[in-house]
Motif scaffolding. Structure first.
Motif, PDB file in Angstrom:
ATOM      1  N   TRP A   1      97.030 -40.806  22.746  1.00 27.08           N
ATOM      2  CA  TRP A   1      98.364 -41.153  22.226  1.00 27.08           C
ATOM      3  C   TRP A   1      99.377 -40.383  23.047  1.00 27.08           C
ATOM      4  O   TRP A   1      99.144 -39.231  23.430  1.00 27.08           O
ATOM      5  CB  TRP A   1      98.448 -40.818  20.736  1.00 27.08           C
ATOM      6  CG  TRP A   1      97.404 -41.539  19.941  1.00 27.08           C
ATOM      7  CD1 TRP A   1      96.204 -41.042  19.520  1.00 27.08           C
ATOM      8  CD2 TRP A   1      97.430 -42.905  19.513  1.00 27.08           C
ATOM      9  NE1 TRP A   1      95.489 -42.009  18.850  1.00 27.08           N
ATOM     10  CE2 TRP A   1      96.222 -43.162  18.825  1.00 27.08           C
ATOM     11  CE3 TRP A   1      98.358 -43.934  19.640  1.00 27.08           C
ATOM     12  CZ2 TRP A   1      95.917 -44.404  18.274  1.00 27.08           C
ATOM     13  CZ3 TRP A   1      98.065 -45.173  19.089  1.00 27.08           C
ATOM     14  CH2 TRP A   1      96.851 -45.400  18.407  1.00 27.08           C
TER      15      TRP A   1
ATOM     16  N   TYR B   1      89.990 -37.836  20.062  1.00 31.16           N
ATOM     17  CA  TYR B   1      91.437 -37.913  20.306  1.00 31.16           C
ATOM     18  C   TYR B   1      91.853 -36.889  21.368  1.00 31.16           C
ATOM     19  O   TYR B   1      91.972 -35.700  21.101  1.00 31.16           O
ATOM     20  CB  TYR B   1      92.191 -37.667  18.993  1.00 31.16           C
ATOM     21  CG  TYR B   1      92.493 -38.922  18.222  1.00 31.16           C
ATOM     22  CD1 TYR B   1      91.591 -39.974  18.181  1.00 31.16           C
ATOM     23  CD2 TYR B   1      93.701 -39.065  17.538  1.00 31.16           C
ATOM     24  CE1 TYR B   1      91.870 -41.130  17.486  1.00 31.16           C
ATOM     25  CE2 TYR B   1      93.994 -40.220  16.828  1.00 31.16           C
ATOM     26  CZ  TYR B   1      93.078 -41.251  16.812  1.00 31.16           C
ATOM     27  OH  TYR B   1      93.361 -42.398  16.118  1.00 31.16           O
TER      28      TYR B   1
ATOM     29  N   TRP C   1      88.778 -43.601  13.060  1.00 31.46           N
ATOM     30  CA  TRP C   1      89.529 -42.515  13.707  1.00 31.46           C
ATOM     31  C   TRP C   1      89.743 -41.350  12.756  1.00 31.46           C
ATOM     32  O   TRP C   1      89.971 -40.235  13.175  1.00 31.46           O
ATOM     33  CB  TRP C   1      90.874 -43.036  14.232  1.00 31.46           C
ATOM     34  CG  TRP C   1      91.880 -43.413  13.166  1.00 31.46           C
ATOM     35  CD1 TRP C   1      91.927 -44.576  12.452  1.00 31.46           C
ATOM     36  CD2 TRP C   1      92.983 -42.625  12.706  1.00 31.46           C
ATOM     37  NE1 TRP C   1      92.981 -44.574  11.575  1.00 31.46           N
ATOM     38  CE2 TRP C   1      93.660 -43.380  11.712  1.00 31.46           C
ATOM     39  CE3 TRP C   1      93.480 -41.361  13.042  1.00 31.46           C
ATOM     40  CZ2 TRP C   1      94.795 -42.904  11.043  1.00 31.46           C
ATOM     41  CZ3 TRP C   1      94.616 -40.893  12.371  1.00 31.46           C
ATOM     42  CH2 TRP C   1      95.255 -41.663  11.384  1.00 31.46           C
TER      43      TRP C   1
ATOM     44  N   ASP D   1      96.570 -49.714  11.124  1.00 26.89           N
ATOM     45  CA  ASP D   1      96.536 -48.324  10.652  1.00 26.89           C
ATOM     46  C   ASP D   1      97.840 -47.907   9.985  1.00 26.89           C
ATOM     47  O   ASP D   1      98.909 -48.436  10.269  1.00 26.89           O
ATOM     48  CB  ASP D   1      96.232 -47.381  11.826  1.00 26.89           C
ATOM     49  CG  ASP D   1      97.216 -47.568  12.989  1.00 26.89           C
ATOM     50  OD1 ASP D   1      97.603 -48.713  13.260  1.00 26.89           O
ATOM     51  OD2 ASP D   1      97.599 -46.559  13.603  1.00 26.89           O
ATOM     52  N   GLU D   2      97.699 -46.929   9.117  1.00 26.67           N
ATOM     53  CA  GLU D   2      98.811 -46.135   8.598  1.00 26.67           C
ATOM     54  C   GLU D   2      99.972 -46.948   8.027  1.00 26.67           C
ATOM     55  O   GLU D   2     101.133 -46.685   8.334  1.00 26.67           O
ATOM     56  CB  GLU D   2      99.336 -45.199   9.693  1.00 26.67           C
ATOM     57  CG  GLU D   2      98.300 -44.203  10.159  1.00 26.67           C
ATOM     58  CD  GLU D   2      98.873 -43.181  11.129  1.00 26.67           C
ATOM     59  OE1 GLU D   2      98.917 -42.012  10.734  1.00 26.67           O
ATOM     60  OE2 GLU D   2      99.279 -43.544  12.240  1.00 26.67           O
TER      61      GLU D   2
HETATM   62  C1  ACM Z   1      95.825 -43.853  14.523  1.00 23.00           C
HETATM   63  O1  ACM Z   1      95.695 -42.758  15.089  1.00 23.00           O
HETATM   64  N1  ACM Z   1      96.832 -44.048  13.688  1.00 23.00           N
HETATM   65  C2  ACM Z   1      94.891 -44.921  14.750  1.00 23.00           C
END
Ligand code: ACM
Length: 717
Positions: free
Chosen positions: A470, A407, A384, A317-318
């Motif tokens: 997270w 999330y 996501w 990701d990202e």
């Molecule tokens: C993510 O939240 N960057 C997977």
């Protein structure tokens, strides 16, 4: 008349600072969560007087003996009767495990069970060991406290999951979580029939597993906080005993600052020690360096040996495009090989990683950025950035595990997540303005067919879903309260039939289920009380009263990273000791108050005294909190929220008195309006970026019910 008091007393205690009993109307059946596919209550019950006698039939792998020992212990915790096997048996439990199930602990494990309880005991028939585990968790939820003592409700249940993959993701990189904390979550997952823990083990802030091949990963990249290989093996075994798979994630090529601190030779841009806070979320591996792949292949080989699950998550990701394009070597590499853009270059990286994991016999899994360019269809995609990626990934032939919409660190209340179905058609899940978690690249509209819709055929690709937490602003001390009870609500979303959507029923069951989880080890209430005691050592009551009906601002407003009160990340984590770190997204107290308000407005005038007592308590609380804050600066930031609660309470009292319209109404409308505007300010990620947030980051959960009371005075009566 049969009276059921099933843990309501404890549920009441959970409503911190409550002045009034929770009115328990509406919950006539045991609080089963997830709701079974088929549940038929039967007349009668079995008094729980002591031990458990197990009569076995069929397969009996050793893990089932351990499961029954756990069950007996838990039954004792719930019933306050010594249920140790060998005690004079109060419960005869017949278990027939039809098959030892060679697919146990795979995506295909047999979780179906049939459970019957009556005055003679309980009979549990399961297709495999996993079904026995799931049936035992349901059996515990049939324990009720009657006036005569604890009983097991009589029922017939037939049950199996809607989705095979029902996960929780815990980020142990941003904040390390001890083995004990993770084991506790595994216990809670077993009790709610969740079956995958996805551990996000590597990110900018830390690499969390001992590596024998690359010891600098724990020496340099873990800051001393990591799991030894022995601990990982024990944790995997602990999960396996509970029918839970452990899926590891080692994020690459982005989110790899910590790894690159230890091994900077694989970085696309220079990585510094000590940590540069601006680069923590940016640093990426160099995909043009052949040695990067040698490193990753060896590391993944070592890690694949530690985690027996078939699935291996590699993040993906990202990736920040300029991390690659800003390096002249990488830019030249792209030109030389005709990679038109960064997505194409990442697809090359993905292919290489795919091949190395295939050699390990692993199924590769990654975040939805992996499909920004075509990659092998057997890669499992975890959407996501929005449910449209669920459709896009399925349409491209990928198996899918959905996390869009789940999330937990958005700090939304349970019902908001519960409303999102993994198979929701395009448009649900995170709205388009909420795609960016950490300055994520804009949605790549080109890979998405705007007309795409979920179809039964595409739905067949969806293996299940996960709730990610997270942990930028979650310490170990906050872990239980940030995961539970919301994960119990999501366990139901992922297990129960899609038609199970009644949020009123969810709200009634959730406090009961949470109180059971707390009897069985969950520490949400204990942890929040400890945090309050630190903030208000002389007397926690006024703070507790306030926090029992306030919740933290939503959609990352409390992170103070994306919002107007932008605070640059620092290498020294911000202390997580503020009121909004203690406040929980679900206020059971406010929900019970709202139920009573609605019942009162529908004619239950006997509830007026109870409503009034709560409103007076909230109104009077403000003076007590102000007195305390006078000598304690740490408490001052909650005073505006406390004052607004008092104003709302006054509005509710005025509405109950129905004083002829006068100045009270203007004040009431102003208080409700302000509380509503505060909710509005963190209604989406976009709003959070532009709107000032309430002082103390606290929202008034009493507002909707107070607004109802005030509006009701408009009706002629
Ligand atoms: C993510 O939240 N960057 C997977």
């Amino acid at each position: 008349m049969r009276r059921v008091r099933r843990f309501r007393f404890l549920a009441l205690l959970l409503c911190m600072g409550s002045a009034q009993a929770v009115t328990g109307y509406g919950l006539a059946a045991p609080a089963l969560m997830p709701q079974p596919v088929f549940y038929q209550p039967q007349p009668g019950s079995l008094a729980l007087t002591g031990g458990v006698r197990v009569v076995w039939q069929g397969a009996r792998p050793a893990l089932l003996d351990r499961a029954v020992a756990r069950f007996s212990h838990r039954l004792a915790m719930l019933s306050a009767r010594d249920a140790a096997p060998g005690q004079s048996a109060g419960l005869t439990l017949r278990i027939r495990c039809v098959n030892a199930d060679p697919a146990m602990l795979s995506i295909h494990m047999k979780e179906h069970y049939h459970l019957q309880t009556d005055a003679e005991g309980a009979t549990l028939v399961a297709d495999g060991p996993a079904g026995v585990l799931r049936g035992l968790s349901t059996l515990l939820q049939l324990v009720e406290r009657h006036d005569s003592g604890p009983v097991l409700d009589a029922a017939v249940i037939d049950d199996s999951p809607r989705f095979a993959w029902r996960g929780v993701m815990v980020d142990v990189s941003r904040h390390f979580m001890s083995v004990a904390a993770l084991e506790r979550q595994l216990d809670m997952m077993e009790l709610t029939r969740l079956n995958v823990v996805h551990l996000h083990l590597s990110d900018g802030q830390g690499f969390r597993v001992e590596s024998r091949l690359y010891p600098r990963l724990q020496q340099v990249a873990s800051h001393g906080e990591y799991y030894t290989q022995r601990q990982i093996r024990a944790l995997v075994a602990y999960a396996a005993d509970r029918g839970i798979r452990v899926v590891p994630e080692f994020d690459a090529p982005g989110h790899s600052y910590a790894v690159l601190q230890a091994y900077p030779q694989y970085a696309a841009q220079p990585v510094t020690t000590p940590m540069d806070p601006k680069r923590v979320v940016r640093a990426a591996m160099d995909p043009s360096n052949p040695q990067t792949y040698v490193f990753l292949a060896r590391l993944y080989h070592e890690m694949a040996g530690l985690f027996p699950d078939a699935y291996f998550h590699v993040g993906g990701d990202e990736v920040r495009p300029d991390e690659w394009t800003g390096n002249p070597h990488i830019a030249a590499f792209m030109k030389r090989h005709g990679h038109a853009d960064v997505a194409a270059l990442q697809a090359v990286f993905t292919q290489r990683v795919y091949a190395m994991l295939a050699r390990e016999g692993k199924v590769m899994m990654g975040w939805d950025e992996l499909i920004d360019a075509p990659v092998p269809a057997s890669i499992v995609i975890e959407p996501w950035r929005g449910s449209r990626y669920t459709v896009a990934a399925a349409a491209a032939g990928h198996p899918v595990v959905v996390s869009a919409g789940y999330y937990l660190d958005l700090l939304l209340p349970a019902a908001e997540y519960y409303r999102v179905d993994p198979l929701d058609p395009q448009g649900n899940g995170l709205p388009p303005d909420q795609v960016a978690r950490a300055n994520a690249p804009a949605l790549d509209a080109f890979t998405l067919d705007p007309a795409a819709r979920m179809t039964p055929e595409l739905a067949g690709h969806v293996m299940g879903a996960e709730a990610p937490l997270w942990t930028e602003i979650v310490t170990e001390e906050m872990l239980d309260a940030r995961l539970w009870p919301r994960c119990a609500a999501l366990a139901e979303r992922f297990w129960s039939p899609a038609s199970v959507r009644d949020e009123t029923s969810l709200a009634l069951r959730l406090p009961v289920v949470q109180s059971e989880l707390e009897l069985l080890g969950n520490r949400a209430t204990a942890d929040t009380h400890r945090m309050m005691a630190r903030l208000a050592p002389d007397d926690t009551t006024p703070l507790s009263v306030l926090l029992s009906v306030t919740s933290p601002v939503r959609n990352y407003a409390h992170n103070h990273v994306f919002g107007p009160s932008h605070v640059a990340p620092t290498p020294i984590p911000r202390p997580l000791d503020r009121a909004a770190d203690i406040a929980t997204p679900d206020s059971f107290e406010a929900a019970a108050f709202a139920r009573d308000v609605r019942a009162y407005l529908a004619g239950r005038h006997d509830l007026a005294a109870g409503l009034r007592a709560r409103l007076e308590n909230w109104r009077g609380n403000d003076a007590r909190l102000r007195d305390m804050a006078a000598g304690d600066p740490a408490l001052r930031e909650v005073l505006p929220a406390s004052a607004l609660l008092a104003q709302l309470a006054q509005a509710g009292l005025d509405a109950l008195d129905d004083t002829p319209a006068g100045s009270w109404r203007a004040r009431a409308d102003a208080a409700v309006g302000m509380a509503r505007a505060q909710f509005d300010a963190s209604r989406s990620l976009l709003r959070v970026r532009t709107m000032p947030q309430p002082a103390g980051d606290l929202l008034q959960e009493t507002m909707p019910a107070i607004a109802l009371l005030v509006q009701a005075t408009d009706q002629p009566h």
